[in-house]
Write an enzyme that holds these catalytic residues in place. Structure first.
Site, PDB file in Angstrom:
ATOM      1  N   LYS A 119     -60.813 -11.007 -97.064  1.00  0.00           N
ATOM      2  CA  LYS A 119     -62.408 -10.566 -97.336  1.00  0.00           C
ATOM      3  C   LYS A 119     -62.486  -9.134 -97.270  1.00  0.00           C
ATOM      4  CE  LYS A 119     -63.768 -12.987 -93.780  1.00  0.00           C
ATOM      5  NZ  LYS A 119     -62.377 -13.303 -93.145  1.00  0.00           N
ATOM      6  N   ARG A 177     -71.468 -17.099 -90.634  1.00  0.00           N
ATOM      7  CA  ARG A 177     -70.298 -17.759 -90.096  1.00  0.00           C
ATOM      8  C   ARG A 177     -70.784 -19.158 -89.396  1.00  0.00           C
ATOM      9  NH1 ARG A 177     -66.898 -13.049 -89.461  1.00  0.00           N
ATOM     10  NH2 ARG A 177     -64.876 -13.870 -88.557  1.00  0.00           N
ATOM     11  N   ARG A 237     -51.103  -6.554 -89.707  1.00  0.00           N
ATOM     12  CA  ARG A 237     -52.381  -5.570 -90.287  1.00  0.00           C
ATOM     13  C   ARG A 237     -52.351  -4.345 -89.371  1.00  0.00           C
ATOM     14  NH1 ARG A 237     -58.112  -8.127 -90.840  1.00  0.00           N
ATOM     15  NH2 ARG A 237     -57.615  -8.843 -88.707  1.00  0.00           N
ATOM     16  N   ARG A 271     -56.015  -4.051 -84.241  1.00  0.00           N
ATOM     17  CA  ARG A 271     -57.046  -4.811 -83.842  1.00  0.00           C
ATOM     18  C   ARG A 271     -56.788  -5.465 -82.336  1.00  0.00           C
ATOM     19  NH1 ARG A 271     -60.598  -7.412 -88.333  1.00  0.00           N
ATOM     20  NH2 ARG A 271     -60.720  -9.264 -86.839  1.00  0.00           N
ATOM     21  N   ARG A 320     -59.764 -17.974 -83.250  1.00  0.00           N
ATOM     22  CA  ARG A 320     -60.359 -17.465 -84.360  1.00  0.00           C
ATOM     23  C   ARG A 320     -60.595 -18.626 -85.289  1.00  0.00           C
ATOM     24  NH1 ARG A 320     -57.845 -11.938 -85.375  1.00  0.00           N
ATOM     25  NH2 ARG A 320     -58.939 -11.709 -87.383  1.00  0.00           N
TER      26      ARG A 320
HETATM   27  P1  AP5 Z   1     -58.126  -8.612 -94.682  1.00  0.00           P
HETATM   28  O1  AP5 Z   1     -58.593  -8.215 -95.691  1.00  0.00           O
HETATM   29  O2  AP5 Z   1     -58.305  -7.597 -93.487  1.00  0.00           O
HETATM   30  O3  AP5 Z   1     -58.393  -9.996 -94.111  1.00  0.00           O
HETATM   31  P2  AP5 Z   1     -60.036 -10.591 -93.635  1.00  0.00           P
HETATM   32  O4  AP5 Z   1     -60.257 -11.714 -94.261  1.00  0.00           O
HETATM   33  O5  AP5 Z   1     -60.993  -9.360 -93.580  1.00  0.00           O
HETATM   34  O6  AP5 Z   1     -59.562 -10.585 -92.068  1.00  0.00           O
HETATM   35  P3  AP5 Z   1     -60.441 -10.331 -90.818  1.00  0.00           P
HETATM   36  O7  AP5 Z   1     -59.231 -10.595 -89.782  1.00  0.00           O
HETATM   37  O8  AP5 Z   1     -61.034  -9.153 -90.960  1.00  0.00           O
HETATM   38  O9  AP5 Z   1     -61.368 -11.533 -90.785  1.00  0.00           O
HETATM   39  P4  AP5 Z   1     -62.073 -12.022 -89.725  1.00  0.00           P
HETATM   40  O10 AP5 Z   1     -63.242 -13.172 -90.188  1.00  0.00           O
HETATM   41  O11 AP5 Z   1     -61.240 -12.810 -88.435  1.00  0.00           O
HETATM   42  O12 AP5 Z   1     -62.723 -10.722 -88.822  1.00  0.00           O
HETATM   43  P5  AP5 Z   1     -64.100 -10.083 -88.711  1.00  0.00           P
HETATM   44  O13 AP5 Z   1     -63.800  -8.516 -88.575  1.00  0.00           O
HETATM   45  O14 AP5 Z   1     -65.115 -10.417 -89.741  1.00  0.00           O
HETATM   46  O15 AP5 Z   1     -56.518  -8.943 -94.823  1.00  0.00           O
HETATM   47  C1  AP5 Z   1     -55.594  -9.310 -93.662  1.00  0.00           C
HETATM   48  C2  AP5 Z   1     -54.296  -8.582 -94.013  1.00  0.00           C
HETATM   49  O16 AP5 Z   1     -53.729  -9.342 -95.012  1.00  0.00           O
HETATM   50  C3  AP5 Z   1     -54.301  -7.174 -94.059  1.00  0.00           C
HETATM   51  O17 AP5 Z   1     -53.154  -6.592 -93.644  1.00  0.00           O
HETATM   52  C4  AP5 Z   1     -54.057  -7.405 -95.772  1.00  0.00           C
HETATM   53  O18 AP5 Z   1     -53.534  -6.098 -96.093  1.00  0.00           O
HETATM   54  C5  AP5 Z   1     -53.366  -8.313 -95.954  1.00  0.00           C
HETATM   55  N1  AP5 Z   1     -53.852  -9.152 -97.502  1.00  0.00           N
HETATM   56  C6  AP5 Z   1     -54.873  -9.227 -97.882  1.00  0.00           C
HETATM   57  N2  AP5 Z   1     -55.071  -9.751 -99.096  1.00  0.00           N
HETATM   58  C7  AP5 Z   1     -53.870  -9.963 -99.278  1.00  0.00           C
HETATM   59  C8  AP5 Z   1     -53.180 -10.663-100.455  1.00  0.00           C
HETATM   60  N3  AP5 Z   1     -53.655 -11.213-101.592  1.00  0.00           N
HETATM   61  N4  AP5 Z   1     -51.594 -10.644-100.395  1.00  0.00           N
HETATM   62  C9  AP5 Z   1     -50.957 -10.059 -99.194  1.00  0.00           C
HETATM   63  N5  AP5 Z   1     -51.472  -9.514 -98.160  1.00  0.00           N
HETATM   64  C10 AP5 Z   1     -52.949  -9.367 -98.264  1.00  0.00           C
HETATM   65  O19 AP5 Z   1     -64.533 -10.802 -87.280  1.00  0.00           O
HETATM   66  C11 AP5 Z   1     -63.966 -10.140 -86.118  1.00  0.00           C
HETATM   67  C12 AP5 Z   1     -64.539 -11.037 -84.845  1.00  0.00           C
HETATM   68  O20 AP5 Z   1     -65.934 -10.448 -84.946  1.00  0.00           O
HETATM   69  C13 AP5 Z   1     -64.948 -12.561 -84.993  1.00  0.00           C
HETATM   70  O21 AP5 Z   1     -63.879 -13.143 -84.429  1.00  0.00           O
HETATM   71  C14 AP5 Z   1     -66.273 -12.763 -84.000  1.00  0.00           C
HETATM   72  O22 AP5 Z   1     -65.864 -12.413 -82.589  1.00  0.00           O
HETATM   73  C15 AP5 Z   1     -66.877 -11.535 -84.553  1.00  0.00           C
HETATM   74  N6  AP5 Z   1     -67.798 -11.780 -85.519  1.00  0.00           N
HETATM   75  C16 AP5 Z   1     -67.756 -11.102 -86.791  1.00  0.00           C
HETATM   76  N7  AP5 Z   1     -68.930 -11.653 -87.504  1.00  0.00           N
HETATM   77  C17 AP5 Z   1     -69.478 -12.631 -86.873  1.00  0.00           C
HETATM   78  C18 AP5 Z   1     -70.616 -13.410 -87.134  1.00  0.00           C
HETATM   79  N8  AP5 Z   1     -71.021 -13.451 -88.278  1.00  0.00           N
HETATM   80  N9  AP5 Z   1     -71.149 -14.302 -86.282  1.00  0.00           N
HETATM   81  C19 AP5 Z   1     -70.525 -14.212 -85.073  1.00  0.00           C
HETATM   82  N10 AP5 Z   1     -69.511 -13.512 -84.720  1.00  0.00           N
HETATM   83  C20 AP5 Z   1     -68.842 -12.587 -85.541  1.00  0.00           C
END
Ligand code: AP5
Length: 217
Positions: A14, A88, A127, A161, A172
């Site tokens: 994402k 979410r 990552r 992270r 997660r």
């Molecule tokens: P990346 O693009 O970083 O993946 P992502 O989907 O953004 O993954 P996240 O881990 O950031 O998502 P998340 O939803 O767990 O975290 P968030 O910060 O929102 O890609 C991942 C890796 O793969 C990278 O190294 C990239 O280079 C590689 N990659 C990408 N695409 C690729 C491809 N096509 N081929 C090969 N490699 C590839 O949330 C974190 C925490 O915050 C949550 O756990 C929760 O505690 C809190 N939080 C956030 N939002 C909320 C909410 N709305 N409500 C409640 N709690 C929340």
């Protein structure tokens, strides 16, 4: 201009695709994860509580994240907002609908990034990101050109992270399947849901998302 949601489990790509849309289409990325990570470093009591929850892999309360989005959504949307990691939960989805309606905006597409759970461990544990500009890298699929230096801004402040461990990822994923995956049915029923193959090469995923956005014009 289009307001879109990127929906998918941790590591689906994402953030990676959101950053491309910002560069290519002048869209504005609203990542609740990034906002919460910023709150973690604020030194406040709220930041300390948020850190505990996030590092365990649990979801932060709806009230906090809806408040964060509410603050941003009235600002300039440029080419449109990309909701990355929000909503979410079903209450968050309802709140987003109400906020958009109140500000005279629409939700134009919900893009589900489909991935195989087995691929996520490798993605998450490999990552790292630039602490300066936020560019996202991966040890094997997207390393920096010069080891230890960000390709975009030249910073050497590259970070991993606290929740990118196998243990936190399990939690997660559990949160995703219990609380977030019902949104796929929710947005299917509302209309506007599209799916892309998140396991494809990054450029191909980007092209598939572009196709969804251009189809609406
Ligand atoms: P990346 O693009 O970083 O993946 P992502 O989907 O953004 O993954 P996240 O881990 O950031 O998502 P998340 O939803 O767990 O975290 P968030 O910060 O929102 O890609 C991942 C890796 O793969 C990278 O190294 C990239 O280079 C590689 N990659 C990408 N695409 C690729 C491809 N096509 N081929 C090969 N490699 C590839 O949330 C974190 C925490 O915050 C949550 O756990 C929760 O505690 C809190 N939080 C956030 N939002 C909320 C909410 N709305 N409500 C409640 N709690 C929340």
């Amino acid at each position: 201009m289009a307001n879109i949601i990127l929906l998918g489990p941790p590591g689906a790509g994402k953030g990676t695709q959101a950053k491309r849309l910002v560069e290519e289409r002048g869209m504005v990325q609203l990542s609740t994860g990034d906002m919460l990570r910023e709150a973690k470093t604020s030194g406040t009591e709220m930041g300390r509580r948020v850190a505990e929850v996030m590092d365990r892999g649990d979801l932060v309360t709806d009230e906090i994240v809806i408040g964060l989005i509410e603050e941003k959504i009235t600002g300039n949307a440029g080419g449109g907002f990309i909701f990355d990691g929000f909503p979410r939960t079903l209450p968050q989805a309802d709140a987003l609908g109400a906020l958009l309606a109140r500000t005279g905006q629409t939700l134009d597409a919900v893009i589900e990034m489909q991935v195989d759970d087995a691929a996520l461990v490798a993605r998450i544990t490999g990552r790292f990101t630039c602490g300066q500009c936020g560019e996202v890298y991966h040890d094997s699929t997207r390393p920096t050109k010069v080891p230890g230096t960000c390709d975009v801004c030249g910073s050497t402040n590259l970070k991993r992270r606290a929740d990118d461990t196998e243990e936190a990822l399990k939690q997660r994923l559990m949160e995703y399947y219990k609380k977030t995956s019902p949104l796929i049915g929710y947005y299917y029923a509302k209309g506007g849901l599209s799916a892309v193959d998140g396991l494809a090469e990054m450029d191909d995923v980007g092209a598939a998302i572009a196709k969804v956005l251009d189809r609406r014009k």
